[in-house]
Design a protein around this motif. Structure first.
Motif, PDB file in Angstrom:
ATOM      1  N   GLY A  28      62.502  40.825 -58.521  1.00 27.58           N
ATOM      2  CA  GLY A  28      61.110  40.723 -58.104  1.00 27.58           C
ATOM      3  C   GLY A  28      60.918  40.529 -56.622  1.00 27.58           C
ATOM      4  O   GLY A  28      59.830  40.146 -56.184  1.00 27.58           O
ATOM      5  N   ARG A  29      61.945  40.836 -55.813  1.00 32.50           N
ATOM      6  CA  ARG A  29      61.845  40.647 -54.367  1.00 32.50           C
ATOM      7  C   ARG A  29      61.026  41.771 -53.743  1.00 32.50           C
ATOM      8  O   ARG A  29      61.128  42.926 -54.123  1.00 32.50           O
ATOM      9  CB  ARG A  29      63.240  40.614 -53.729  1.00 32.50           C
ATOM     10  CG  ARG A  29      64.187  39.601 -54.341  1.00 32.50           C
ATOM     11  CD  ARG A  29      63.749  38.185 -54.047  1.00 32.50           C
ATOM     12  NE  ARG A  29      64.152  37.772 -52.700  1.00 32.50           N
ATOM     13  CZ  ARG A  29      63.759  36.631 -52.125  1.00 32.50           C
ATOM     14  NH1 ARG A  29      62.933  35.821 -52.777  1.00 32.50           N
ATOM     15  NH2 ARG A  29      64.171  36.318 -50.917  1.00 32.50           N
ATOM     16  N   SER A  30      60.207  41.441 -52.760  1.00 32.05           N
ATOM     17  CA  SER A  30      59.440  42.434 -52.020  1.00 32.05           C
ATOM     18  C   SER A  30      60.351  43.138 -51.022  1.00 32.05           C
ATOM     19  O   SER A  30      61.474  42.690 -50.746  1.00 32.05           O
ATOM     20  CB  SER A  30      58.283  41.777 -51.275  1.00 32.05           C
ATOM     21  OG  SER A  30      58.785  40.982 -50.211  1.00 32.05           O
ATOM     22  N   ASN A  31      59.870  44.232 -50.437  1.00 32.78           N
ATOM     23  CA  ASN A  31      60.670  44.932 -49.434  1.00 32.78           C
ATOM     24  C   ASN A  31      61.004  44.023 -48.258  1.00 32.78           C
ATOM     25  O   ASN A  31      62.130  44.040 -47.734  1.00 32.78           O
ATOM     26  CB  ASN A  31      59.923  46.176 -48.938  1.00 32.78           C
ATOM     27  CG  ASN A  31      59.943  47.306 -49.945  1.00 32.78           C
ATOM     28  OD1 ASN A  31      60.719  47.292 -50.888  1.00 32.78           O
ATOM     29  ND2 ASN A  31      59.086  48.295 -49.751  1.00 32.78           N
ATOM     30  N   PRO A  39      61.934  49.550 -43.217  1.00 29.61           N
ATOM     31  CA  PRO A  39      62.039  50.994 -43.467  1.00 29.61           C
ATOM     32  C   PRO A  39      63.343  51.398 -44.153  1.00 29.61           C
ATOM     33  O   PRO A  39      63.361  52.314 -44.984  1.00 29.61           O
ATOM     34  CB  PRO A  39      61.936  51.602 -42.058  1.00 29.61           C
ATOM     35  CG  PRO A  39      61.134  50.610 -41.293  1.00 29.61           C
ATOM     36  CD  PRO A  39      61.573  49.274 -41.808  1.00 29.61           C
ATOM     37  N   THR A  40      64.447  50.703 -43.816  1.00 27.59           N
ATOM     38  CA  THR A  40      65.721  51.011 -44.473  1.00 27.59           C
ATOM     39  C   THR A  40      65.666  50.643 -45.957  1.00 27.59           C
ATOM     40  O   THR A  40      66.171  51.384 -46.809  1.00 27.59           O
ATOM     41  CB  THR A  40      66.876  50.260 -43.793  1.00 27.59           C
ATOM     42  OG1 THR A  40      66.955  50.682 -42.431  1.00 27.59           O
ATOM     43  CG2 THR A  40      68.205  50.546 -44.474  1.00 27.59           C
ATOM     44  N   THR A  44      63.794  53.305 -47.716  1.00 24.91           N
ATOM     45  CA  THR A  44      64.630  54.491 -47.883  1.00 24.91           C
ATOM     46  C   THR A  44      65.582  54.326 -49.061  1.00 24.91           C
ATOM     47  O   THR A  44      65.756  55.238 -49.881  1.00 24.91           O
ATOM     48  CB  THR A  44      65.441  54.766 -46.597  1.00 24.91           C
ATOM     49  OG1 THR A  44      64.529  55.035 -45.528  1.00 24.91           O
ATOM     50  CG2 THR A  44      66.374  55.953 -46.773  1.00 24.91           C
ATOM     51  N   HIS A  45      66.196  53.137 -49.171  1.00 20.99           N
ATOM     52  CA  HIS A  45      67.097  52.876 -50.295  1.00 20.99           C
ATOM     53  C   HIS A  45      66.349  52.945 -51.627  1.00 20.99           C
ATOM     54  O   HIS A  45      66.861  53.509 -52.607  1.00 20.99           O
ATOM     55  CB  HIS A  45      67.763  51.510 -50.136  1.00 20.99           C
ATOM     56  CG  HIS A  45      68.905  51.485 -49.175  1.00 20.99           C
ATOM     57  ND1 HIS A  45      69.961  52.359 -49.248  1.00 20.99           N
ATOM     58  CD2 HIS A  45      69.159  50.680 -48.111  1.00 20.99           C
ATOM     59  CE1 HIS A  45      70.825  52.105 -48.281  1.00 20.99           C
ATOM     60  NE2 HIS A  45      70.355  51.093 -47.575  1.00 20.99           N
ATOM     61  N   VAL A  46      65.137  52.368 -51.679  1.00 12.81           N
ATOM     62  CA  VAL A  46      64.356  52.395 -52.915  1.00 12.81           C
ATOM     63  C   VAL A  46      64.043  53.841 -53.304  1.00 12.81           C
ATOM     64  O   VAL A  46      64.176  54.228 -54.472  1.00 12.81           O
ATOM     65  CB  VAL A  46      63.057  51.573 -52.774  1.00 12.81           C
ATOM     66  CG1 VAL A  46      62.142  51.800 -53.980  1.00 12.81           C
ATOM     67  CG2 VAL A  46      63.374  50.086 -52.635  1.00 12.81           C
ATOM     68  N   SER A  47      63.665  54.660 -52.323  1.00  8.26           N
ATOM     69  CA  SER A  47      63.375  56.072 -52.604  1.00  8.26           C
ATOM     70  C   SER A  47      64.609  56.792 -53.144  1.00  8.26           C
ATOM     71  O   SER A  47      64.518  57.591 -54.082  1.00  8.26           O
ATOM     72  CB  SER A  47      62.879  56.771 -51.334  1.00  8.26           C
ATOM     73  OG  SER A  47      61.641  56.239 -50.918  1.00  8.26           O
ATOM     74  N   ARG A  48      65.772  56.494 -52.558  1.00  7.71           N
ATOM     75  CA  ARG A  48      67.008  57.127 -53.029  1.00  7.71           C
ATOM     76  C   ARG A  48      67.359  56.675 -54.439  1.00  7.71           C
ATOM     77  O   ARG A  48      67.838  57.475 -55.260  1.00  7.71           O
ATOM     78  CB  ARG A  48      68.151  56.808 -52.062  1.00  7.71           C
ATOM     79  CG  ARG A  48      68.049  57.532 -50.730  1.00  7.71           C
ATOM     80  CD  ARG A  48      69.125  57.079 -49.781  1.00  7.71           C
ATOM     81  NE  ARG A  48      69.057  57.791 -48.507  1.00  7.71           N
ATOM     82  CZ  ARG A  48      69.725  57.453 -47.419  1.00  7.71           C
ATOM     83  NH1 ARG A  48      70.523  56.384 -47.435  1.00  7.71           N
ATOM     84  NH2 ARG A  48      69.604  58.154 -46.310  1.00  7.71           N
ATOM     85  N   ILE A  49      67.136  55.406 -54.727  1.00 12.16           N
ATOM     86  CA  ILE A  49      67.405  54.887 -56.069  1.00 12.16           C
ATOM     87  C   ILE A  49      66.526  55.602 -57.092  1.00 12.16           C
ATOM     88  O   ILE A  49      66.988  56.037 -58.159  1.00 12.16           O
ATOM     89  CB  ILE A  49      67.164  53.360 -56.123  1.00 12.16           C
ATOM     90  CG1 ILE A  49      68.206  52.625 -55.272  1.00 12.16           C
ATOM     91  CG2 ILE A  49      67.189  52.852 -57.564  1.00 12.16           C
ATOM     92  CD1 ILE A  49      67.832  51.189 -54.969  1.00 12.16           C
ATOM     93  N   LEU A  50      65.240  55.737 -56.782  1.00  9.97           N
ATOM     94  CA  LEU A  50      64.317  56.420 -57.696  1.00  9.97           C
ATOM     95  C   LEU A  50      64.767  57.853 -57.950  1.00  9.97           C
ATOM     96  O   LEU A  50      64.735  58.332 -59.086  1.00  9.97           O
ATOM     97  CB  LEU A  50      62.900  56.399 -57.113  1.00  9.97           C
ATOM     98  CG  LEU A  50      62.222  55.033 -57.010  1.00  9.97           C
ATOM     99  CD1 LEU A  50      60.905  55.145 -56.251  1.00  9.97           C
ATOM    100  CD2 LEU A  50      61.984  54.419 -58.373  1.00  9.97           C
TER     101      LEU A  50
END
Length: 234
Positions: free
Chosen positions: A188-191, A203-204, A207-213
């Motif tokens: 439940g941690r925010s960016n 921003p990094t 980017t990691h969250v987008s790659r995970i998705l």
């Protein structure tokens, strides 16, 4: 699972296109109330209405809504089946589930299907408008009470059996840094919190969250958190 955003952040810019909304509820009084509520909000446009989930896909084709605000329980095709069908489509609209209860297993199924939000029908009007704006901007919306209940449900039923094994195999597809970010999302941690914890920029983290998705073929960070909890990760 979700990170908070202020109402200021959720407000649309004055020159931006309005959020196009499809209303789906079998109760005409509920639809009328939602129409009045959302129709009077700046930056929101009601493009169509439906009384059953069977009408959703044709209306999405005809009106290209950004958000579908949909009741879970309907007599012919319920909101769960309609959400699953929508999220299998290319470039689907976001879905916010609307219902009178917050302890049902149907909520978990809706989120696994890719619903980006869940609001109760007794939620104050301003919060429903805010939820529509947030999901249109790509931010999942769940009340803190619902988040706690979902974590408890997944913890009670997760970490075991085929679902847990599959979740672990999927997480194994991630690189070390991506996995660290995924586990933080599951807590439940925010960016911003993840950035501070892992000594990286916001921003990094994004980017990691987008790659995970992309790697895991998920729709939003709620589904990342559900996968992490299914795997029984701390």
């Amino acid at each position: 699972m979700t990170e908070p955003a202020s109402e200021t952040e959720a407000e649309p810019a004055s020159d931006s296109a309005p959020v196009r909304v499809l209303l789906v509820d079998d109760d005409p009084l509920v639809r009328s109330g939602l129409r009045l509520m959302l129709g009077g909000a700046s930056g929101v446009e009601i493009v169509a209405e439906a009384a059953d989930g069977a009408e959703v896909e044709p209306l999405v084709d005809a009106h290209a809504p950004d958000v579908v605000l949909m009741d879970i329980r309907m007599p012919t095709v319920d909101g769960l089946a309609a959400t699953e069908a929508l999220r299998r489509r290319p470039h689907p609209p976001e879905v916010v589930m609307l219902t009178t209860f917050n302890t049902d297993d149907h909520v978990l199924r809706a989120l696994r299907a890719g619903a980006a939000g869940f609001v109760l029908k007794h939620t104050p009007p301003a919060r429903i408008v805010e939820a529509v704006r947030k999901v249109a901007a790509g931010e999942p919306v769940l009340s803190p009470a619902v988040v706690r209940q979902l974590i408890t449900q997944v913890a009670d039923g997760g970490g075991r059996g085929d679902r847990a094994a599959l979740a672990r195999r999927r997480l194994a597809l991630l690189g070390d840094r991506e996995r660290e970010v995924a586990l933080a999302v599951g807590r439940g941690r925010s960016n911003a919190e993840i950035a501070a914890d892992l000594f990286m920029s916001v921003p990094t983290v994004k980017t990691h969250v987008s790659r995970i998705l992309t790697k895991l073929d998920l729709n939003n960070r709620v589904q990342i958190a559900l996968l992490v909890n299914d795997a029984g990760e701390p």
